[in-house]
Design a protein around this motif. Sequence first.
Motif, mmCIF file in Angstrom:
data_model
loop_
_atom_site.group_PDB
_atom_site.id
_atom_site.type_symbol
_atom_site.label_atom_id
_atom_site.label_comp_id
_atom_site.label_asym_id
_atom_site.label_seq_id
_atom_site.Cartn_x
_atom_site.Cartn_y
_atom_site.Cartn_z
ATOM 1 N N ARG A 36 0.811 -1.214 0.000
ATOM 2 C CA ARG A 36 0.000 0.000 0.000
ATOM 3 C C ARG A 36 0.851 1.274 0.000
ATOM 4 N N HIS A 37 1.832 1.306 0.897
ATOM 5 C CA HIS A 37 2.510 2.582 1.115
ATOM 6 C C HIS A 37 3.875 2.679 0.432
ATOM 7 N N GLU A 38 4.496 1.548 0.120
ATOM 8 C CA GLU A 38 5.772 1.611 -0.585
ATOM 9 C C GLU A 38 5.540 1.559 -2.092
ATOM 10 N N ILE A 39 4.640 0.655 -2.523
ATOM 11 C CA ILE A 39 4.411 0.487 -3.963
ATOM 12 C C ILE A 39 3.240 1.349 -4.434
ATOM 13 N N GLY A 40 2.261 1.575 -3.548
ATOM 14 C CA GLY A 40 1.091 2.363 -3.957
ATOM 15 C C GLY A 40 -0.041 1.511 -4.479
ATOM 16 N N ALA A 41 0.025 0.218 -4.258
ATOM 17 C CA ALA A 41 -1.083 -0.676 -4.642
ATOM 18 C C ALA A 41 -2.077 -0.699 -3.481
ATOM 19 N N THR A 42 -2.936 0.299 -3.434
ATOM 20 C CA THR A 42 -3.787 0.494 -2.253
ATOM 21 C C THR A 42 -5.086 -0.305 -2.311
ATOM 22 N N GLY A 43 -5.236 -1.144 -3.324
ATOM 23 C CA GLY A 43 -6.465 -1.948 -3.409
ATOM 24 C C GLY A 43 -6.562 -2.984 -2.302
ATOM 25 N N THR A 44 -5.429 -3.431 -1.789
ATOM 26 C CA THR A 44 -5.420 -4.397 -0.689
ATOM 27 C C THR A 44 -5.660 -3.631 0.610
ATOM 28 N N HIS A 45 -6.737 -3.964 1.308
ATOM 29 C CA HIS A 45 -7.135 -3.155 2.462
ATOM 30 C C HIS A 45 -6.769 -3.809 3.785
ATOM 31 N N VAL A 46 -6.681 -2.970 4.799
ATOM 32 C CA VAL A 46 -6.334 -3.444 6.139
ATOM 33 C C VAL A 46 -7.549 -3.253 7.042
ATOM 34 N N GLY A 47 -8.089 -4.351 7.528
ATOM 35 C CA GLY A 47 -9.286 -4.240 8.353
ATOM 36 C C GLY A 47 -9.082 -4.620 9.800
ATOM 37 N N GLY B 37 -9.800 -2.128 -6.978
ATOM 38 C CA GLY B 37 -8.706 -1.631 -6.137
ATOM 39 C C GLY B 37 -8.406 -0.164 -6.356
ATOM 40 N N ARG B 38 -9.329 0.561 -6.986
ATOM 41 C CA ARG B 38 -9.085 1.977 -7.225
ATOM 42 C C ARG B 38 -9.933 2.881 -6.345
ATOM 43 N N GLY B 39 -10.476 2.328 -5.279
ATOM 44 C CA GLY B 39 -11.187 3.166 -4.319
ATOM 45 C C GLY B 39 -10.222 4.188 -3.729
ATOM 46 N N ARG B 40 -10.779 5.248 -3.190
ATOM 47 C CA ARG B 40 -9.927 6.259 -2.553
ATOM 48 C C ARG B 40 -10.391 6.470 -1.120
ATOM 49 N N PHE B 41 -10.027 5.515 -0.294
ATOM 50 C CA PHE B 41 -10.298 5.598 1.138
ATOM 51 C C PHE B 41 -9.197 6.448 1.777
ATOM 52 N N ILE B 42 -9.422 6.847 3.009
ATOM 53 C CA ILE B 42 -8.501 7.844 3.579
ATOM 54 C C ILE B 42 -7.050 7.374 3.598
ATOM 55 N N ASP B 43 -6.843 6.098 3.841
ATOM 56 C CA ASP B 43 -5.458 5.616 3.915
ATOM 57 C C ASP B 43 -4.886 5.318 2.516
ATOM 58 N N ASP B 44 -5.716 5.526 1.482
ATOM 59 C CA ASP B 44 -5.225 5.326 0.115
ATOM 60 C C ASP B 44 -4.729 6.626 -0.487
ATOM 61 N N ILE B 45 -5.057 7.725 0.183
ATOM 62 C CA ILE B 45 -4.745 9.033 -0.383
ATOM 63 C C ILE B 45 -3.384 9.444 0.133
ATOM 64 N N GLY B 46 -2.544 9.866 -0.756
ATOM 65 C CA GLY B 46 -1.193 10.251 -0.337
ATOM 66 C C GLY B 46 -1.228 11.452 0.596
ATOM 67 N N VAL B 47 -0.122 11.669 1.266
ATOM 68 C CA VAL B 47 -0.028 12.821 2.164
ATOM 69 C C VAL B 47 1.094 13.729 1.686
#
Lengths: 173, 1002
Positions: A36-47, B37-47
Amino acid sequence: MTRMAAEQRHRIRFTLNGEAVDRACEPRMLLTDFLRHEIGATGTHVGCEHGVCGACTVNVDGRPARACLTLTLQVEGSEVRTVESLADRQGRLGLLQSAFRRHHALQCGFCTPGILMSLDALFARRANADEAEIRDVLTGHLCRCTGYAPIVRAALEAAAELRGETNREAVDA
Amino acid sequence: MGEFPGMNVNAAAGASTAKPWVGQSIPRVEDPALLSGRGRFIDDIGVRPGTLHAAILRSPHAHATIVAIDTAAAKQARGVAAVLTGEDIKALTASLVVGVKAPVECWPIAVGRVRYAGEPVAMVVAESRYLAEDAIDLIDAQYEALPAVIDPVRAMDPGAALLHNGFPRNTASDRSFKYGDPEPIFADAKRTIAITIRYPRNSCTPIETYGVIAEYDPGEQAYDVLANFQGPFSIHAVLSRALKVPGNRLRLRTPPDSGGSFGVKQGVFPYIVLMAAAARATGRPVKWIEDRLEHLTASVSATNRVTTLRAAVADDGKVLALDWDQVEDCGAHLRAPEPATLYRMHGNLTGAYDIRHVAVRNRVVVTNKTPTGLNRGFGGPQVYFALERLMQRIAVELKRDPVEIISRNLVPADAFPYRTATGALLDSGNYQQALARAVSEGGLEALNARRDQARAEGRIYGIGFTAVVEPSVSNMGYITTVLTAAERRKAGPKNGAQATATITIDPLGGVSVQVASVPQGQGHRTVLAQVVADVLGLTPADIRVNAELDTAKDAWSIASGNYASRFAPAVAGTAKIAAERLAGRLARAAAAGLNTESDDIAFAGGFVFSKRNPDNKSPFSRIAALSHWSPGALPEGIGQTIRETAFWTPPELTPPDDQDHVNSSLCYGFIFDFCGVEIDRVTLQPRIDHYVTMHDCGTILHPAMVDGQVRGGYAQAIGAALYEEYAYAPDGSFLSGTFADYLLPTVAEVPEPLILHMQTPSPFTPLGSKGVGEGNCMSTPVCIANAVADALGVADIELPLLPARLAEAVRGAEMAAPSGTKAPETRHGDRRLSGEGSAKVAASPQQVWAMLLDPTTLAAVIPGCHSVKKLSHTDFTAIVTIGIGPVKGRYRARIVLSDLDKPAGVTLAGNVDGALGFGSGKGRITLAPETDGVTAVHYRYDAEIGGKIASIGGRLLDGAARLIIGQVFAGLARQAGGDTPAKGGVIASALSKLRSLFGGGR
């Protein structure tokens, strides 16, 4: 087993959705954080970060895995697939994704990537998966929005399509 | 059309006969991004570069004085920018506003004293979350524990420990109300039937947790905050006051996507204050994403409530009067908008029934539990659990059919709009018809036969019923019912519920919609596109909807947000009003161009045309863009057609009157549920066999979404009925800190309900629709409970309906163990750890004895041990890092040896404490020589633990304790030079236990 120095960054190479990754990270870096944070593949979520909710499920060497319980360095040399691999490059939804959309099998969509990855792995392994198997796989995922019934229906329809029992294009036209 | 592949694009055909989009289950515009996987939830948005990450140290104690917080080591740690305690936050902010008039303060972080387990005590902001959490472990907070108050009724005892001096007897509010003339009716009634219920704490636990990114601009003294907050935006006023800036210097924005809320994300607001203050303190943006343990422990939940409800009942089952006594537990602080949970239902305390005389006593108490907040159903589950259990009891006591009792009391069909005794104006409905349809279409007759058959076979089977009025669109003034009429007069009237929507037309005629509804997964963008497309004769794909909210740029008001099921009745209707206003002006512009009158103009199929002569037409985009390109071509008096913002607040939402009547909501849907439940004779696990839920939510805008709301609420309600409880130990330790302890239903536990609909439009909303999102959270738990009560023939039913609880109800309390028997093993959810075991060490007892008392050896054999200090012959301290499940932490241990019987036995007593919890225990180790120079080491221990470590569950702790102790003796054996002869034994069994916990068995 190789011993990794905790404070150092170590080289990590694997394949993510067919593309080579060659980077470095600390041994404690979780696969979820790395994706998520190094590569930017944010589709994998943390619940939940303790392996129960299933939102972070990815595919490692053909098997579903909880990315929140996986250290990045564990996937060295592996083939990792995430939800980003399911649609084509033009953004056209895959068969399973389309079934989810038709059946309103998602609301907030936060748990959905993990569910898609588990079902994708199931169908890859067992093209003839029946309802009991589908339900069994889905028990590994928590969804708070849908009440699950539309997810089961979407999965069943996708399974039937995969078996060639229905032709979606014909239905849509 | 690319937006809607596979959709039937009927309106594009251009016929004015096109079916309206509203009412169709079109595919959602939200879905393609969320599915890939292209949703934009708060932790998906860069800072922004340079953003810091926060971690929070939380109290292990439910109630304690903070003696000292040593942050020196944490401040020196790698990557740390700042460590902030309650005193630091207090210096930068003001107390949060409290919902009642009382001299109490309410800080988002503990100041001097902790009042619930999980309360923030300090925060670290660092270069990364990993480093922030590292530094959290280095903070040394010392506490002096105080007695904890957990039970809301006992909290009011004169001797109970006090949480806030400004709340005598821990009571924040005590109000009595009288509507009609209840006393003489109770005095004369031949029959009074009463029930006392204890509604538990539970939460709808969204899968995405809280998130906040905050910035501070010292030049403008202004905050900019992005948070997955859901509203109500009345909280914005609370926030700007707490941050000591005018409202226009707190810009609050929401991200495009939010991973569910169900009310719960209202509770992120204290963290907005913390992160904003941290951003100000460090001069850098600060980001915080809550983790699951934090969420379960310390976000918000439904209130737990103790209610005694009495009814004066006529022989035929008619309820003549009700007497409510509600004790509401809001946790450690009365945070905004509490005590709203208690007052949201005030207008409809008589439910779906025609009851004219009502007495109410409402008490709000504080206890050493997490402060409560919004949670789907908001007050409904608590009220209906009492009211509908009572209706079931009336049926049982009068020996009548529950359906007959419900029917006899329903509000008559010709009485709408119906003013209830307590002030609600029930807008529309036909409850009798809804009930009759549910009974026939839901197959009640067949279900009765099924029950009879099951019972004839000796199985345990019951049927439950509920009738519920589901309120939606809250009156922003209902909460002021907690104040007296005089206090309200002094404070000024509060009422209404402003909804807002903005429609904008761009220079190419494209239509955009912006609303302040803050969806968290419901599909608002899709429905708004349908509503506006219908008005403007376009397709939903032509409309672009943005539902992000930015308080600096968008139209909004205190009622904005996603709560009280207000989207369909209020927000969607307001979008329709805005679209109609724009369409009215566009019609005038088109009429001028098409040489006709504006009332001859219609919009369909992407054209604006003359109704009399449909060939006389112009593309919508051409007319729509005129205002940009040629404003001079518009007829006089139209003004612009570029942007329209509509505000709408219903006149029916008046403030409470001097007699405390309040129309607490605008719309009231109706639900009638029934279900068949079978209870396993051996395990007493209830299983839902058949569930029918009939809804009348007025006009349905999107059938699939309505069913989605019903199914989602129903699934959460099954959790609340059968599995879920935020459990607390008597000392206030929180016991439900993982999803292995707080059990959400999975697909295996949620049988599909039969959903039925009736549509009686609301006369008070623009689209005739009412809310539908919360009803099953109100109706389903008590419906299942009524079925279980019917099955078991018991009167007292407590949620969740755990088999162990039912066993007590059916078989009576478990007998005490006969004296002299071994104490039982640790059970699930139990915080006592006890166990025993043995190991063999290849050394003489004297050698083992020496090793056990040698700090160097101990440091080497205790897993995760950093140091052992010997203070005296019998007094040791140690610093140890222990990881159990998801929780890893540093502990300080103090161990005192006694009963030294060198070299045969020693008793160890001690306590440990650290950021993750505390514990105390006692153990005895005995050493016995065996042959070949081997010593048999036997140990047994008994310990009690609290704090964060208690939250992760007895199962894990038990296994982990065995594992660690096993490792100690294995280490001893290694140190002694021999292998571990205790092959298998404790170590192997503990390992296999842990393995099975982490999914090896599945």
